[in-house]
Write a protein that holds these residues in place. Sequence first.
Motif, PDB file in Angstrom:
ATOM      1  N   GLN A   1     -35.884 -41.168  13.808  1.00 26.95           N
ATOM      2  CA  GLN A   1     -36.048 -42.456  14.446  1.00 26.95           C
ATOM      3  C   GLN A   1     -35.939 -43.558  13.395  1.00 26.95           C
ATOM      4  OE1 GLN A   1     -39.427 -42.895  17.016  1.00 26.95           O
ATOM      5  NE2 GLN A   1     -39.167 -40.897  17.942  1.00 26.95           N
TER       6      GLN A   1
ATOM      7  N   TYR B   1     -36.381 -40.545  22.725  1.00 27.00           N
ATOM      8  CA  TYR B   1     -37.230 -40.144  21.603  1.00 27.00           C
ATOM      9  C   TYR B   1     -37.908 -38.819  21.887  1.00 27.00           C
ATOM     10  CZ  TYR B   1     -36.106 -44.766  20.113  1.00 27.00           C
ATOM     11  OH  TYR B   1     -35.393 -45.874  19.731  1.00 27.00           O
TER      12      TYR B   1
ATOM     13  N   ARG C   1     -41.243 -34.362  17.664  1.00 25.98           N
ATOM     14  CA  ARG C   1     -41.919 -34.410  16.377  1.00 25.98           C
ATOM     15  C   ARG C   1     -41.670 -33.130  15.592  1.00 25.98           C
ATOM     16  NH1 ARG C   1     -47.852 -37.131  17.655  1.00 25.98           N
ATOM     17  NH2 ARG C   1     -47.043 -39.017  18.666  1.00 25.98           N
TER      18      ARG C   1
ATOM     19  N   GLU D   1     -45.440 -36.246  10.175  1.00 25.88           N
ATOM     20  CA  GLU D   1     -44.515 -35.757  11.174  1.00 25.88           C
ATOM     21  C   GLU D   1     -43.232 -36.582  11.170  1.00 25.88           C
ATOM     22  OE1 GLU D   1     -47.231 -33.835  14.659  1.00 25.88           O
ATOM     23  OE2 GLU D   1     -47.087 -36.001  14.582  1.00 25.88           O
TER      24      GLU D   1
ATOM     25  N   GLN E   1     -40.327 -38.077  13.216  1.00 28.66           N
ATOM     26  CA  GLN E   1     -40.009 -38.454  14.581  1.00 28.66           C
ATOM     27  C   GLN E   1     -38.501 -38.376  14.781  1.00 28.66           C
ATOM     28  OE1 GLN E   1     -42.522 -39.380  16.802  1.00 28.66           O
ATOM     29  NE2 GLN E   1     -43.942 -38.829  15.169  1.00 28.66           N
TER      30      GLN E   1
END
Length: 217
Positions: free
Chosen positions: A40, A54, A62, A71, A73
């Motif tokens: 991301q 997402y 994740r 994590e 993304q």
Amino acid sequence: MLGALQQFKETPTGQRWTQQNKKLVRVDLGIGGQPVLARQGSMVLYQGKVDFSYKGAGFSGRVVGNATGQEMQLMRCTGQGQVFFAEDSTMLHPIELQGDAVCVSAENVLAFDEGLQYEVRRIEGHGIPGGALFTMQFQGTGTIVVKTHGVPVVLPVTPTTFADCNAVVAWSAASQVVVSSQVRMRRNSYPGDTGESVNLQFRGAPGNFIVVQPYEI
């Protein structure tokens, strides 16, 4: 009208993945037809009809990231268009797999074809920040875009190959990885710092390799 900027025009090739320069890559989603998963925030420009969602297959968007346990993304890119990726001016390296497998430090993964088989692996050992180093193993046919701080070097795996866990970028999936700790004085030591460095020892058959970058966290 562009003058000196003319030399930096987009590089059209008709291929799915195209390296525009050392720090920018483009994927044409209309070629190959499969979605792309990317960090991301790594999209810097897109053209055409592209949808971003997402979530990442198997990880609910994740993926466990670097040695600190953070994590990563992921966003899923689909549609009929071109997406340009970059992150923090790091150097980008598309790696094309043809049925083989490679392990990449999760911190160094920028984007990849969703059609690749992938899984998160933990390398645990005393002294690793957060208790473990997380890597992603990819296998199949497709492309992974790996990011590095500086120009990396590719080395063959030998019985005496050791590398700092923070400098390792990728290695042959067939290689065996063993955690080895040793004490040394760091350049950026601080009060209370033991100076302990966690090294990874790589063992494998001829033809196996590792990739390291000139950078340590």
